[in-house]
Design an enzyme around this catalytic site. Structure first.
Site, PDB file in Angstrom:
ATOM      1  N   ASP A  83     -32.479  45.122  26.827  1.00 39.27           N
ATOM      2  CA  ASP A  83     -33.205  44.954  28.137  1.00 39.27           C
ATOM      3  C   ASP A  83     -34.610  45.264  28.414  1.00 39.27           C
ATOM      4  OD1 ASP A  83     -32.013  47.626  27.811  1.00 39.27           O
ATOM      5  OD2 ASP A  83     -31.995  47.824  30.058  1.00 39.27           O
TER       6      ASP A  83
ATOM      7  N   GLU B 182     -29.514  49.116  28.842  1.00 40.47           N
ATOM      8  CA  GLU B 182     -29.702  50.582  28.657  1.00 40.47           C
ATOM      9  C   GLU B 182     -30.150  51.055  29.758  1.00 40.47           C
ATOM     10  OE1 GLU B 182     -31.129  54.212  28.157  1.00 40.47           O
ATOM     11  OE2 GLU B 182     -32.526  52.795  28.280  1.00 40.47           O
TER      12      GLU B 182
HETATM   13 NI    NI Z   1     -35.789  52.867  26.712  1.00 40.10          NI
END
Ligand code: NI
Length: 421
Positions: free
Chosen positions: A106, A164
């Protein structure tokens, strides 16, 4: 939004995905680090992802791009799972454990301020935390291991996870969807612009902190006149009492030997200059490297808010959203990684991280289940690659991609067996 199979097939055909970098893997021996073609291949992958960043749980194109590259090189892909995640299993020719290597895909909701030709093409979204590099490196790791699978014991599962940066983080969904079933150990890297390319940061034990978000809302029964605060309850004053008490927790209530930090980053109340508002709201984050302190601080925060609200006669609502736990590197795996770095890159390549970061990493969710190790990989070689993570000028020295993939492939291939007993 979840894509159907037909939609995914359609996506794959789109130009952005049709342009899949490919590599002649025949020379991809374990010394992949020395192959110019391999370095260019990983650089192209990283640049493609860098140009087409996607936010957490929206990594549809990135995920399809990763899948296409892996499949083109003969690897079988499982997924999508956990939303936009996927993984590939590289089965070795010899018996052995199942271990995992994790990458995140991401980007951040921030504009890319760089003027390089591979800058983000998506307004307001950019890879400013190096997850594009993590994804490219993980593809490299998978390809090296696949090419050398006749020497591999057991199975290496290479994971590509979504979100994440989110709370609690996409790792939760990956674990929920069973990616760790039967897995004995897990490794990951994070790029580090404070370290020169070719150096790797190692720390045994806590290496990042937990991160929980809190929101406290103080509510009185009515607004009041600024000339006569005694006639109502001044919600801003009460919220301030709470804020001050919260700031005093760390170091008074917590053990001074344990790292912890609480920061209030939101404080919203009122509008007019002469009206005491009915409501005041504050919010922020709590971070610590210690699981016991984490629970204790969260409970104490709730109690402080409730008791001060009770004392001053207002209603209060406290919400705590649990984020990632602290990443605690396993001593055995840390020792293993450090020894591989020494033998691969020399003693000077090992940087002993002096203190854990108060930042967080959702890799901690995996480590609540199985032992693991998060390594920091140096990516700085010039002023352009020295900007900190999340800076709108963040960039990496792409020369770090291939050597890091080769290093991690070796770490995985030589993963130490579990000690008996
Ligand atoms: Ni990172």
């Amino acid at each position: 939004m979840v894509f159907s199979q037909t939609e995914r097939d359609g996506l794959r055909k789109m130009s952005v995905i049709a342009d899949i970098p490919s590599l002649d893997v025949s020379d991809l021996a374990e010394a992949g680090a020395e192959s110019v073609a391999f370095a260019t291949f990983l650089r192209d992958i990283r640049r493609h992802i860098h140009q087409h960043p996607e936010l957490g749980f929206e990594e549809y194109r990135t995920s399809e791009f990763v899948r296409s590259i892996l499949e083109r090189h003969g690897l079988a892909v499982t997924g999508p799972l956990a939303g936009t995640g996927l993984y590939t299993d590289i089965e070795g020719a010899h018996d052995g454990p199942v271990i995992a290597y994790r990458a995140d895909m991401d980007a951040l909701p921030t504009a890319d301020a760089k003027s390089v030709k591979y800058a983000s093409r998506h307004p307001g979204v950019a890879h400013l935390c190096g997850h594009d590099a993590h994804t490219a490196i993980a593809i490299g790791v998978a390809l090296i291991l696949h090419r050398n699978r006749e020497h591999l014991r057991g199975t290496v599962r290479v994971l590509f996870q979504p979100d994440e940066e989110g709370t609690p983080g996409g790792a939760v969904n990956m674990v929920r969807d069973g990616v760790l079933d039967g897995v004995q150990g897990i490794y990951a890297i994070h790029v580090d612009p404070s370290l020169e390319t070719g150096r790797y940061g190692v720390l045994d034990g806590p290496v990042t902190s937990s991160k929980d978000r809190f929101r406290i809302c103080v509510k009185a029964s009515s607004t009041g006149h600024s000339a006569r605060p005694h006639e109502v309850v001044d919600t801003i004053w009460v919220a301030n009492q709470i804020a001050n008490a919260l700031y005093q927790m760390v170091g008074r209530f917590t053990d001074a030997r344990q790292a912890a930090v609480l920061t209030i980053c939101r404080f919203h109340a009122g509008d007019a200059y002469n009206v005491i508002p009915e409501q005041a709201e504050l919010g922020g984050t709590i971070r610590t490297t210690d699981a016991k302190e984490r629970t204790a601080i969260n409970q104490r925060l709730e109690r402080i808010a409730n008791e001060l609200a009770g004392l001053y006669g207002v209603e209060v609502q406290v919400d705590i959203e649990a984020g990632a736990p602290a990443v605690k590197n396993d001593p055995r795996l840390t020792k293993h990684v450090a020894s591989v770095i020494r033998s691969f890159c020399g003693e000077e390549a090992v940087f002993h991280i002096p203190l854990p970061s108060m930042g967080s990493e959702d890799f901690g969710h995996y480590l609540e289940k199985i032992p693991g190790m998060l390594l920091r990989a140096g990516t700085r070689s010039a002023p352009e690659s020295a900007y900190p993570l999340h800076s709108d000028h963040f960039d990496i020295d792409e020369g770090a991609l291939a050597p890091t993939a080769a290093l991690m492939a070796h770490v995985l291939r030589t993963h130490p067996d579990q000690e008996p007993g």
